[in-house]
Every structure is written in structure tokens, then in C-alpha cells.
Design an enzyme around this catalytic site. Structure first.
Site, mmCIF file in Angstrom:
data_model
loop_
_atom_site.group_PDB
_atom_site.id
_atom_site.type_symbol
_atom_site.label_atom_id
_atom_site.label_comp_id
_atom_site.label_asym_id
_atom_site.label_seq_id
_atom_site.Cartn_x
_atom_site.Cartn_y
_atom_site.Cartn_z
ATOM 1 N N ASN A 50 -12.191 5.304 -72.542
ATOM 2 C CA ASN A 50 -11.051 4.398 -72.450
ATOM 3 C C ASN A 50 -10.477 4.517 -71.050
ATOM 4 O O ASN A 50 -10.026 5.588 -70.658
ATOM 5 C CB ASN A 50 -10.003 4.762 -73.500
ATOM 6 C CG ASN A 50 -8.733 3.924 -73.416
ATOM 7 O OD1 ASN A 50 -7.671 4.354 -73.820
ATOM 8 N ND2 ASN A 50 -8.838 2.716 -72.895
ATOM 9 N N GLY A 51 -10.489 3.413 -70.305
ATOM 10 C CA GLY A 51 -9.972 3.432 -68.948
ATOM 11 C C GLY A 51 -10.778 2.544 -68.043
ATOM 12 O O GLY A 51 -11.518 1.661 -68.490
ATOM 13 N N CYS A 82 -10.049 -0.725 -74.665
ATOM 14 C CA CYS A 82 -10.784 0.006 -75.688
ATOM 15 C C CYS A 82 -9.946 1.122 -76.293
ATOM 16 O O CYS A 82 -8.870 1.460 -75.801
ATOM 17 C CB CYS A 82 -12.083 0.594 -75.128
ATOM 18 S SG CYS A 82 -11.886 1.479 -73.591
ATOM 19 N N GLY A 127 -9.252 -3.070 -79.292
ATOM 20 C CA GLY A 127 -10.495 -3.720 -78.899
ATOM 21 C C GLY A 127 -11.175 -4.358 -80.079
ATOM 22 O O GLY A 127 -11.379 -3.693 -81.101
ATOM 23 N N TYR A 187 3.645 -2.903 -75.094
ATOM 24 C CA TYR A 187 2.867 -3.854 -75.889
ATOM 25 C C TYR A 187 1.673 -3.259 -76.630
ATOM 26 O O TYR A 187 1.456 -3.548 -77.799
ATOM 27 C CB TYR A 187 2.375 -4.992 -74.986
ATOM 28 C CG TYR A 187 1.460 -5.975 -75.673
ATOM 29 C CD1 TYR A 187 1.944 -6.854 -76.639
ATOM 30 C CD2 TYR A 187 0.102 -6.022 -75.370
ATOM 31 C CE1 TYR A 187 1.109 -7.755 -77.282
ATOM 32 C CE2 TYR A 187 -0.746 -6.923 -76.006
ATOM 33 C CZ TYR A 187 -0.241 -7.785 -76.959
ATOM 34 O OH TYR A 187 -1.064 -8.660 -77.590
#
Length: 547
Positions: A188-189, A86, A112, A331
Site C-alpha cells: 500500500n503506497g 489499495c 480498492g 475521506y
């Protein structure tokens, strides 16, 4: 935080200050609102104590029917890369906060694609809209953004983990009502102790309406006995283990929080009109003309008052060794972003140049990238080796996931739909192919076949601008189980035989770290080493080591 639940069967976004439903229709990605210049307004730097509204709202929550998530047999499962789960965005002090949030999420779309949502504050109450699909699909109608009134907003792009159910109820930001008012959160995580926390909360009477670990954070805040809200947030975070970059919104406050290790990125910026912005990547700041200010430090919470724009910063927890996710540079992040203080494009260029020095390809004619993430590494490899850089593969950006039934023959065709070889560049050449990583090996083998069989290349030398991935990530990245990772099962020669290239080499871990200079030790590289800064206690993780 007990919530009444009711089933629903439609695939629709929820957009309203009180949860309700409205249909989402896909449309072109043109902006659904006019952009108007913001008036200049100076940033107020006075520091005030937090004050929570004493009004309480009645919770109204809905659960939604589970929707099918593409399985590993999907026709485009060949896109064999780890996925960031996300991205988050937040803004305060802008009269067009929801519109700016829309643009920020659009810039973070790569983090996301399953769902998106925005929650805004008008200074008195929160307004929410979430839906499944891309940002442009969820907010395809201008009327949805018009409902999100106020000068503060937070947003979220979601990608669920492999095998996790896709449901509208799991799309963030989550909004909850408790005795001190409304609270929205975007995360986020990944919390490695999620299951134990949820079990403990449920044993005390909490009722959950999603399968997301983010809901645990809301319950911990709501059940805390500390005052004011900042203290409740800090107390809740003391129970969390793992990775979390959070943005939280109440009617009158915006909070930005980062875990003590700083696993996931979170940056702070400022627009010309004085609005304060937080985002997972700096590319989101660039799109809305916000100037980068700094990172939110690991273990820090930043609080901005919606009304007077005063800013407070506090130490959330004692700082631990910094361990930013190195795969952001390999990436995930866009090359025009600055992540953990390093330009992403420069990192990838350096990875490629180091790879050329470590593992040259004598006799090769050209260097080509696997688009898009291999571009800068290939450029670095080509310039360091003195070989010509060519675009030997052209990527189609207009291929969806589900327009073909995924039988075996069509799965084999899938890579040709997304990547097209340039015959005139590849024919008869000895080609060095630069990719950022190899996960299962399925994509790499198809690319090698495509270059050899369709492109008519004489030789294919695969060079990977990261070390072999031998272990799963538990800090907010969707990676396969360890037994599915080809480099966990095979040595380099074994991987080479499987993918069918003439030669294969990976960037060494030492060179990866050297590329970051003195900060090389300040990154989490557990996917390459099995050395986890926070032990993944609730997952099957054989042979892992806690740092």
C-alpha cells in the site's frame, strides 16, 4: 528474477501454488465458507533468528492481456473523490488463515475495488489466488479458498491510478521464486523513484512482467547480496523513496514493513487464538475479533515465524518526521477505524464542529451530509451550530459502473441514480450541505443542482470539512493532475460560482491541524499546501516545496 512471459486473453483469476487459471464468476457477497471457532492457543513470545529455506523453486510467471479501465468519461466519473490505491491484510498462526484474510479484505473493500488476491503459506510452499473485481467476486467459489491452505496468509485490494491499465498481472500479492525460495508481497503506497529504480534494474538484466511499482521491491530483494532475508528486505527498502506499507510472506516467515515517514497506516492485532494480524485499518481487525495491539512504527519491520510464532522487530531505517496521510481521516478510512492513533469518526466530527465555528451559515434551517463520508462532519457542524441534522440525501449502494452507455445526457442523470433528495426535508429550506472535499468540482455542482432543482431547496450553503485541494498526492492516493483540481485554478468565490451554491466555505488548514491536538504537525498535508516530505521527483509537479 527473469521470467518467461506468455500472452493470455481471458479475464480470469489465477489460483494455484503454481500459476494456473480458473474462471471467476460474480455471486452474492455471502461468505463462501463456514466459520468455525478457533481453538485457544497462547501466543509464543520467544525470539529466534531468521532462517531461510535453502530450497529454490523455478519461476513460472504469466502476463495477461490488458483490460479496459473506466475512463474519466465513465458514467460514474461524477464520484469525484480521490481514491486510496489499495489495502493490505496479513495473518499468521490461524488454521483458517485464508478465510480470515478474505474477511479482512472484505472489511477493507473501500480501499480498492479493481482486484483482490490472497497468498497463503502451509509452512513449505506458497499458494496464490488473484482476480479482477470485488473480493466477493474473486472468491465467489468456496473451492478457491480451499486451495489456499496453511496457517499464514497475506491479501491485497487494488485500485489502480487513473489512466493506468487494469490487468490481472498487476493484481497483488505478487509471488516470485528466486534462488532462496518463494516470496510474496502486498504493498500500500507509491514509490516516487519507481521509474529510476526500474530503469536501473532493467539495465542490469531484470525482466518485469507488470507495470506496478511493487514489482521493483521484489527485484531489489532478489538481487541483494545480503543475508538473511531480513537484511535483504532492509537493503531493498534503503533504495525506496515514497510511501510503502508492506506485508511479505515466505514459506516460514511473515514480514510487516512501514516506511520511515509512516505515510500509509499499518496496524497490528491479535486474535483470541493467538494469531497475529496486520491490516491497513482497525476495521479489519474488528471483523475477525482481533484485538488491536499497536501500530507498526514508521521505519519498523516486524517478523513473525510461521512455525513457532516468535516475533522479532527491527529498525528498518532511521525514523524521519512522522507524516501520516491526513486524507485517511478526511475521506479514505472507515469511520469505525482508528488511524494513526485517532478515531476517524471523532476527527470528522471535530472537523465539522470547527467548520461551524469558522464559517457559520446564518439563517440556515437544516444541516445535511453528502453520504456517506460527510455524515460525521455534518453531525459535528449541526451540533456546534445548533441546527437540526437531517438526512436530506439518500445514497443508493446498488448502482454499478457500466450498465449505461456514457453519453452526455446519461452522465447528467448519473448523480440522480446514486443520490436521491428527500423532497419533504429539503423543500423551501435553507440547507447547509457538508461534504468532505472538492476535487474537480463536477460532483459538487451536480449535487447543488439536485438539491435546488429536484429537492426544491430555497438556498444551498456548501461547507467542506477540509481545506482546498491544490496539489496532487504522490504517496499512494489517486488524485487528478494539479491543473484538474478546481481549487488550484480558482479561488473560493470562483469555485462557488462554478458549483452554483449560494455560499461556500472550506475548513482552514489551521483548524484541521488543531483537531489532532499536539500531533497536528505529524500529518502529511501536501495536497493542501504543496509541501512534500519527499519530493515527487519523477512527476510533473510544478510549484511544489520539499519540507
Amino acid at each position: 528474477m527473469a521470467a518467461a512471459t506468455s500472452p493470455a486473453t481471458a479475464r480470469r483469476p489465477s489460483c494455484s501454488p503454481v500459476p494456473s487459471l480458473c474462471r471467476s464468476k460474480a455471486s452474492p457477497s455471502s461468505l463462501p465458507f463456514p466459520l468455525r471457532p478457533c481453538p485457544n492457543r497462547p501466543l509464543l513470545r520467544s525470539h529466534r533468528l531468521l532462517r531461510l529455506s535453502s530450497s529454490a523453486s523455478t519461476a513460472a510467471a504469466s502476463s495477461f492481456a490488458e483490460l479496459p479501465y473506466p475512463s474519466s468519461d465513465d458514467v460514474f466519473a461524477f464520484d469525484d473523490k480521490p481514491r486510496e490505491e489499495c489495502g493490505v491484510f496479513a495473518i499468521v498462526g490461524d488454521p483458517e488463515a485464508a478465510q480470515m484474510c478474505y474477511l479482512g479484505l472484505h472489511a477493507l473493500q473501500h480501499r480498492g475495488q479493481e482486484g483482490a488476491g490472497i497468498v497463503s503459506s502451509d509452512g513449505a510452499s506458497l499458494h496464490s489466488c488473484t482476480g479482477l473485481g470485488l473480493v466477493s467476486e474473486v472468491f465467489s467459489q468456496a473451492s478457491k479458498l480451499e486451495l489456499l491452505v496453511g496457517s499464514a496468509a497475506i491479501g491485497h485490494n487494488r485500485y489502480s491510478t487513473a489512466g493506468a491499465a487494469s490487468a490481472l498481472a498487476n493484481v497483488q500479492p505478487f509471488v516470485a521464486s528466486y534462488r532462496f525460495g518463494q516470496l510474496a508481497v502486498a504493498h500500500n503506497g507509491n514509490l516516487v523513484n519507481y521509474h529510476s529504480l526500474r530503469y536501473e534494474l532493467e539495465s542490469r538484466g531484470s525482466i518485469f512482467s507488470t507495470t506496478s511499482d511493487t514489482e521493483v521491491i521484489l527485484h531489489l530483494i532478489a538481487t541483494s547480496t545480503s543475508r538473511p532475508l531480513l537484511a535483504r528486505i532492509i537493503e531493498a527498502c534503503e533504495s525506496l523513496e515514497g510511501a510503502y506499507s508492506l506485508v511479505l510472506l515466505t514459506a516460514d516467515k511473515l514480514f510487516a514493513v512501514r516506511d520511515p515517514h509512516g505515510f500509509r497506516p499499518l496496524v497490528m492485532g491479535r486474535r483470541p487464538n493467538g494469531a497475529i494480524v496486520f491490516a491497513s485499518e482497525t476495521c479489519a481487525l474488528d471483523l475477525i475479533s482481533a484485538e488491536y495491539v499497536r501500530e507498526v512504527n514508521p521505519g519498523e519491520v516486524v517478523v513473525v515465524d510461521v512455525h513457532d510464532m516468535s516475533i522479532n522487530t527491527s529498525c528498518l531505517l532511521p525514523r524521519k518526521p512522522c507524516k501520516g496521510c491526513v486524507f485517511e481521516h478526511v475521506y479514505f478510512a472507515l469511520p469505525n477505524s482508528v488511524v494513526f492513533g485517532h478515531p476517524v469518526h471523532a476527527s470528522r466530527y471535530n472537523f465539522g464542529a470547527a467548520l461551524a465555528r469558522e464559517s457559520p451559515a446564518p439563517g440556515a434551517d437544516i444541516v445535511i451530509p453528502v453520504p456517506d463520508s460527510g455524515f460525521f462532519a455534518a453531525l459535528g457542524f449541526a451540533e456546534a451550530s445548533g441546527l437540526p441534522f437531517r438526512q436530506g440525501l439518500i445514497r443508493s449502494h446498488y448502482v454499478g459502473r457500466s450498465f449505461i452507455e456514457p453519453n452526455q445526457e446519461e452522465r447528467n442523470l448519473a448523480v440522480k441514480l446514486k443520490l436521491a433528495p428527500v423532497y419533504g426535508i429539503l423543500e423551501g429550506k435553507s440547507v447547509v450541505v457538508i461534504d468532505d472535499s472538492i476535487v474537480r468540482g463536477t460532483t459538487s455542482s451536480k449535487i447543488v443542482q439536485l438539491i435546488k432543482n429536484t429537492g426544491k431547496a430555497r438556498e444551498v450553503h456548501m461547507r467542506i470539512a477540509s481545506p482546498p485541494i491544490i496539489s496532487s498526492c504522490y504517496y499512494g492516493v489517486d488524485t487528478p493532475r494539479a491543473e484538474e483540481l478546481i481549487s488550484n485554478r480558482l479561488d473560493v468565490e470562483g469555485v462557488r460560482r462554478v458549483i452554483g451554491s449560494d455560499t461556500l466555505a472550506f475548513l482552514s488548514l489551521e483548524s484541521l491541524r488543531v483537531a489532532f491536538g499536539k500531533e497536528g504537525h505529524m500529518f502529511c498535508d501536501a495536497c493542501f499546501t504543496r509541501r512534500y516530505p519527499v519530493l515527487p521527483r519523477e512527476h510533473e509537479a510544478d510549484n511544489v516545496v520539499e519540507e
